[in-house]
Design a protein around this motif. Structure first.
Motif, PDB file in Angstrom:
ATOM      1  N   ILE A   1      11.571  25.462  19.961  1.00 38.60           N
ATOM      2  CA  ILE A   1      13.009  25.689  20.111  1.00 38.60           C
ATOM      3  C   ILE A   1      13.773  24.491  19.566  1.00 38.60           C
ATOM      4  O   ILE A   1      13.212  23.404  19.402  1.00 38.60           O
ATOM      5  CB  ILE A   1      13.416  25.902  21.596  1.00 38.60           C
ATOM      6  CG1 ILE A   1      12.906  24.734  22.466  1.00 38.60           C
ATOM      7  CG2 ILE A   1      12.914  27.233  22.110  1.00 38.60           C
ATOM      8  CD1 ILE A   1      13.476  24.720  23.864  1.00 38.60           C
ATOM      9  N   ARG A   2      15.050  24.695  19.269  1.00 39.85           N
ATOM     10  CA  ARG A   2      15.934  23.634  18.795  1.00 39.85           C
ATOM     11  C   ARG A   2      17.286  23.778  19.479  1.00 39.85           C
ATOM     12  O   ARG A   2      17.660  24.884  19.877  1.00 39.85           O
ATOM     13  CB  ARG A   2      16.145  23.754  17.272  1.00 39.85           C
ATOM     14  CG  ARG A   2      14.939  23.413  16.428  1.00 39.85           C
ATOM     15  CD  ARG A   2      14.709  21.935  16.299  1.00 39.85           C
ATOM     16  NE  ARG A   2      15.883  21.249  15.778  1.00 39.85           N
ATOM     17  CZ  ARG A   2      16.158  19.973  16.013  1.00 39.85           C
ATOM     18  NH1 ARG A   2      15.345  19.243  16.760  1.00 39.85           N
ATOM     19  NH2 ARG A   2      17.236  19.407  15.509  1.00 39.85           N
ATOM     20  N   PRO A   3      18.042  22.682  19.615  1.00 37.61           N
ATOM     21  CA  PRO A   3      19.399  22.818  20.160  1.00 37.61           C
ATOM     22  C   PRO A   3      20.244  23.701  19.235  1.00 37.61           C
ATOM     23  O   PRO A   3      19.994  23.757  18.028  1.00 37.61           O
ATOM     24  CB  PRO A   3      19.935  21.378  20.135  1.00 37.61           C
ATOM     25  CG  PRO A   3      18.761  20.501  19.912  1.00 37.61           C
ATOM     26  CD  PRO A   3      17.712  21.309  19.226  1.00 37.61           C
ATOM     27  N   LEU A   4      21.234  24.355  19.793  1.00 36.60           N
ATOM     28  CA  LEU A   4      22.146  25.162  18.974  1.00 36.60           C
ATOM     29  C   LEU A   4      23.064  24.240  18.170  1.00 36.60           C
ATOM     30  O   LEU A   4      23.543  23.238  18.696  1.00 36.60           O
ATOM     31  CB  LEU A   4      23.003  26.053  19.877  1.00 36.60           C
ATOM     32  CG  LEU A   4      22.260  27.157  20.632  1.00 36.60           C
ATOM     33  CD1 LEU A   4      23.224  27.855  21.607  1.00 36.60           C
ATOM     34  CD2 LEU A   4      21.660  28.169  19.674  1.00 36.60           C
TER      35      LEU A   4
ATOM     36  N   TYR B   1      21.563  27.227  26.320  1.00 40.05           N
ATOM     37  CA  TYR B   1      20.827  28.081  25.390  1.00 40.05           C
ATOM     38  C   TYR B   1      20.163  27.253  24.288  1.00 40.05           C
ATOM     39  O   TYR B   1      20.518  26.104  24.057  1.00 40.05           O
ATOM     40  CB  TYR B   1      21.780  29.115  24.778  1.00 40.05           C
ATOM     41  CG  TYR B   1      22.253  30.120  25.815  1.00 40.05           C
ATOM     42  CD1 TYR B   1      21.551  31.307  26.016  1.00 40.05           C
ATOM     43  CD2 TYR B   1      23.373  29.867  26.596  1.00 40.05           C
ATOM     44  CE1 TYR B   1      21.965  32.221  26.975  1.00 40.05           C
ATOM     45  CE2 TYR B   1      23.792  30.774  27.559  1.00 40.05           C
ATOM     46  CZ  TYR B   1      23.087  31.948  27.749  1.00 40.05           C
ATOM     47  OH  TYR B   1      23.486  32.850  28.700  1.00 40.05           O
ATOM     48  N   ARG B   2      19.177  27.855  23.673  1.00 39.57           N
ATOM     49  CA  ARG B   2      18.461  27.202  22.586  1.00 39.57           C
ATOM     50  C   ARG B   2      18.273  28.198  21.451  1.00 39.57           C
ATOM     51  O   ARG B   2      18.265  29.407  21.680  1.00 39.57           O
ATOM     52  CB  ARG B   2      17.064  26.735  23.045  1.00 39.57           C
ATOM     53  CG  ARG B   2      17.060  25.607  24.046  1.00 39.57           C
ATOM     54  CD  ARG B   2      17.412  24.286  23.379  1.00 39.57           C
ATOM     55  NE  ARG B   2      17.404  23.160  24.298  1.00 39.57           N
ATOM     56  CZ  ARG B   2      18.394  22.850  25.124  1.00 39.57           C
ATOM     57  NH1 ARG B   2      19.491  23.599  25.166  1.00 39.57           N
ATOM     58  NH2 ARG B   2      18.305  21.799  25.912  1.00 39.57           N
ATOM     59  N   ALA B   3      18.075  27.669  20.251  1.00 41.42           N
ATOM     60  CA  ALA B   3      17.687  28.522  19.133  1.00 41.42           C
ATOM     61  C   ALA B   3      16.170  28.653  19.150  1.00 41.42           C
ATOM     62  O   ALA B   3      15.459  27.662  19.293  1.00 41.42           O
ATOM     63  CB  ALA B   3      18.141  27.909  17.813  1.00 41.42           C
ATOM     64  N   SER B   4      15.689  29.870  19.056  1.00 41.07           N
ATOM     65  CA  SER B   4      14.242  30.108  19.002  1.00 41.07           C
ATOM     66  C   SER B   4      13.796  29.957  17.553  1.00 41.07           C
ATOM     67  O   SER B   4      14.304  30.627  16.663  1.00 41.07           O
ATOM     68  CB  SER B   4      13.945  31.523  19.502  1.00 41.07           C
ATOM     69  OG  SER B   4      12.594  31.826  19.301  1.00 41.07           O
ATOM     70  N   GLU B   5      12.872  29.028  17.320  1.00 43.59           N
ATOM     71  CA  GLU B   5      12.422  28.768  15.953  1.00 43.59           C
ATOM     72  C   GLU B   5      10.939  29.114  15.831  1.00 43.59           C
ATOM     73  O   GLU B   5      10.357  29.704  16.731  1.00 43.59           O
ATOM     74  CB  GLU B   5      12.662  27.291  15.604  1.00 43.59           C
ATOM     75  CG  GLU B   5      14.102  26.801  15.833  1.00 43.59           C
ATOM     76  CD  GLU B   5      15.096  27.309  14.804  1.00 43.59           C
ATOM     77  OE1 GLU B   5      14.680  27.787  13.748  1.00 43.59           O
ATOM     78  OE2 GLU B   5      16.319  27.238  15.065  1.00 43.59           O
TER      79      GLU B   5
ATOM     80  N   GLU C   1      11.951  39.075  17.546  1.00 40.58           N
ATOM     81  CA  GLU C   1      11.492  37.953  18.346  1.00 40.58           C
ATOM     82  C   GLU C   1      10.149  38.267  19.027  1.00 40.58           C
ATOM     83  O   GLU C   1      10.092  39.085  19.956  1.00 40.58           O
ATOM     84  CB  GLU C   1      12.579  37.662  19.400  1.00 40.58           C
ATOM     85  CG  GLU C   1      12.314  36.518  20.322  1.00 40.58           C
ATOM     86  CD  GLU C   1      12.063  35.212  19.612  1.00 40.58           C
ATOM     87  OE1 GLU C   1      12.979  34.698  18.964  1.00 40.58           O
ATOM     88  OE2 GLU C   1      10.920  34.698  19.693  1.00 40.58           O
TER      89      GLU C   1
ATOM     90  N   LEU D   1       8.377  36.340  20.978  1.00 42.65           N
ATOM     91  CA  LEU D   1       8.337  35.884  22.374  1.00 42.65           C
ATOM     92  C   LEU D   1       8.869  36.980  23.299  1.00 42.65           C
ATOM     93  O   LEU D   1       8.396  37.155  24.418  1.00 42.65           O
ATOM     94  CB  LEU D   1       9.190  34.624  22.563  1.00 42.65           C
ATOM     95  CG  LEU D   1       8.826  33.381  21.764  1.00 42.65           C
ATOM     96  CD1 LEU D   1       9.732  32.216  22.157  1.00 42.65           C
ATOM     97  CD2 LEU D   1       7.359  33.003  21.952  1.00 42.65           C
TER      98      LEU D   1
ATOM     99  N   LEU E   1       8.378  26.995  26.200  1.00 43.00           N
ATOM    100  CA  LEU E   1       9.259  26.580  25.104  1.00 43.00           C
ATOM    101  C   LEU E   1       9.017  25.104  24.780  1.00 43.00           C
ATOM    102  O   LEU E   1       8.993  24.257  25.673  1.00 43.00           O
ATOM    103  CB  LEU E   1      10.716  26.825  25.499  1.00 43.00           C
ATOM    104  CG  LEU E   1      11.018  28.283  25.903  1.00 43.00           C
ATOM    105  CD1 LEU E   1      12.464  28.429  26.362  1.00 43.00           C
ATOM    106  CD2 LEU E   1      10.709  29.249  24.767  1.00 43.00           C
TER     107      LEU E   1
END
Lengths: 410, 410
Positions: free
Chosen positions: A152-155, A177-181, A208, A210, A223
């Motif tokens: 994951i990454r920060p938005l 929330y996070r961006a799913s990478e 997705e 996940l 995550l």
């Protein structure tokens, strides 16, 4: 090395990877799907395959491409010497393509493939070429423990929901929330079971993995915070960025090779001193004709630029040996390899001449190896005085005291 | 031109813009905040200011920077000839900085500024340099109607929420959400009232202006689909991308200028034919000494590359006139201007010589104007036979029949 060998935790029996590469590249605005766009002359997908391939504990890599790109993908594998790779035919959506890739491990009895069913499978986008072993290891170990895991990454931007009239309904609190990478990893049985239970709606509109593991196998994925490198090449500007990053990585390392003669070693040492503030430099003193395990380590450390210094007038033989070692090391030559052969004209001798026949031989050799992505350059260095070259610099001068620098080569 | 002049809808009385540029650039991983990083030798913020400045109906631009960067920003404005810009001191968070910027319009009675309170204010990030007039107009018109408006983009990654244990709680359905981007626009009274009512928590932890307008003024912002150009320079890779995009835009247009003599016009026409498949080419035939309104239009259309063709041996005077026109046109010279002066040696004359004194004069002139970001190159073209140059190409040859091409200049 198996994943368990690096970190605490149970060793994983077998790890494979599936790279969905069936996208059409609509958002890029070009005719070529982004995974096949060339960056520094090489298709993007080849960089991603290489990034997975260099990880010793990944045994198989499935690249899933749309039917019309199967031949293209096969020729890329051939051209860039990729190992471990199997090409699978993609479906019309992302989820269908991944499912097709996973089937290769499970339907061996019906097919010609002899792929071992992995304990953990990594799913990674073909358009995220800068993935590092470290994050792959983290998601694999987390998947072994939790059944599923994803980076994951920060938005970067606030996420908002719109109402039916095209106006703002509400905005999400960014910190929650996070961006799913990618990469993501799964126990093979979990993700395969999830795909088998999927509805057509999931397969056609979902993206997705996940989510599928949660919905069908009640598996809450672990995550894992990823680095900024994980970004996905989506728009044309991302291709520009990838190009610059790859160019940058090309010039970051150089290896200086000298034979063991004192005068030559000294030149190598001085060159090392000059360069080390600008780029990463390794220096070794070896007899190239004997081969050397230290050099093998340098190759696998992705150092692909060499300066070979010797005091022969020409050293085609030494360069040939280095080229042989590079080829025998069996590493895929991702980036062009640059070999500069620097020949110190006899330190005691101030006369200077060029042997045209030898020069022609060297140029011919350079042309031949260029096809293998190895660029050979020759440099004849003549010292003005009867002393070590570069000694001028030791005395505080910035320019080496060289009377002649002549370049030959490609 | 006022916004109302372009599209249906009420005209807006005055439009101003606030550019928060106080960020520290943590995510970029460098010491310099990203808005001050140079791209092609020019700070990023200068590109963004220029993008707003060229929009005729934006009357004032407030750039809000942290206290330590106020002098830097002022020197950038000076160096690149920015107009309409006022520098404001930022607060410690994004919202506090924007609020400080807005205060300049409202607190005239207490300050030295004489800034007119706008009807609509645009808020745009200093690190989004590629914003176009079209989207600015759309958000301004929507703000006039709805009180607030903002650009949105589709999500690139799925957005997920994590549970307390670091595992996936749920993922959002990508199609229902959007990324909130910039520019945004507001009726000044609405956004200013919202900021006045903000809590410290809002000012310290919030980032989304649309959210404030909704929370404090019950204004549901109109969401406007933006183009991919709106992206924010966040990571180092984004600087690489910005650099490549700007480089690309440099070479897309060229203007061929000839005097009105038939032979010269013909060469200009043939050059136009050769180039037009590769780049955007304009061609004009004018006497430079008289000035020309058509040329002025070309300047404001952001064409900054010129080839001046004439049949004098040297044409320093013509080039000097073109440089004067560029300077008088008062356009900020964002990118380097390239002037190539191509001199056809008398078409009837096959002798060839270089006047060294004239050459020295030309070189000196080139050095002088280089400081103004104008790069002058000279080209002497000698025709082999007594006929028009380029005629060889008309007959199907690919190489122009030129005996000599000599470059002079910077």
């Amino acid at each position: 090395m198996e994943p368990g060998g690096c970190e605490a935790g149970p060793a994983v029996k077998a790890v494979a990877a599936v790279l969905p590469a069936g996208g059409s590249g609509e958002r890029l605005g070009g005719a070529t799907p982004k995974q096949f766009c060339t960056v520094q002359g090489r298709p993007l997908v080849s960089y991603t395959v290489r990034a997975m391939e260099r990880v010793s504990w990944i045994s198989d890599i499935i690249v899933v491409v749309s039917p019309e790109n199967i031949e293209t993908m096969k020729s890329i594998i051939e051209k860039y010497g990729h190992k471990k790779v199997t090409v699978a035919e993609g479906g019309i959506t992302r989820h269908r393509s991944i499912f097709n890739g996973l089937k290769l491990f499970s339907e061996n009895e019906f097919s010609n493939h002899l792929l071992q069913k992995p304990e953990v499978v990594i799913i990674h986008d073909a358009v995220r070429p800068f993935v590092e072993e470290d994050i792959l290891l983290k998601v694999v170990m987390a998947a072994k423990e939790h059944g599923a895991a994803g980076a994951i990454r920060p938005l970067v931007s606030t996420v908002i929901a719109s109402a039916a009239d095209g106006c703002l309904d509400h905005s999400l609190e960014r910190a929650k929330y996070r961006a799913s990478e990618m990469p993501q990893a799964f126990l093979f049985d979990i993700i395969y079971q999830a795909y088998q239970q999927c509805t057509d709606y999931d397969l056609d509109y979902g993206t997705e993995c996940l989510h599928l593991a949660l919905k069908y196998c009640k598996t809450n994925a672990k995550l894992v915070e990823g680095t900024a490198d994980l970004w996905k090449v989506t728009y044309k500007r991302d291709l520009y960025a990838a190009e610059s990053i790859i160019k940058d990585s090309l010039s970051q390392q150089i290896c200086i090779i000298t034979d063991v003669k004192e005068a030559v070693v000294q030149v190598g040492f001085l060159l090392h001193e000059c360069l080390r503030s600008q780029i990463k430099v390794e220096a070794v003193s070896v007899s190239l004709s004997k081969g050397n395990s230290h050099l093998q380590n340098i190759f696998s450390g992705q150092c692909y630029n060499f300066v070979c210094i010797n005091d022969k007038k020409y050293a085609t033989e030494e360069i040939q040996q280095l080229v042989n070692m590079l080829e025998e090391s069996n590493i895929p030559l991702l980036h062009p390899v640059v070999l500069i052969s620097a020949h110190l004209n006899s330190l005691e001798n101030t006369s200077f001449s060029i042997d045209l026949e030898e020069l022609t031989r060297m140029k011919k050799f350079a042309r031949e190896v260029k096809r293998k992505n190895i660029l050979v350059y020759g440099l004849l260095v003549q010292c003005k005085e009867k002393r070590s070259p570069w000694r001028g610099q030791e005395q505080g001068n910035t320019a080496p005291r060289l009377a002649n620098n002549r370049g030959i080569g490609t």
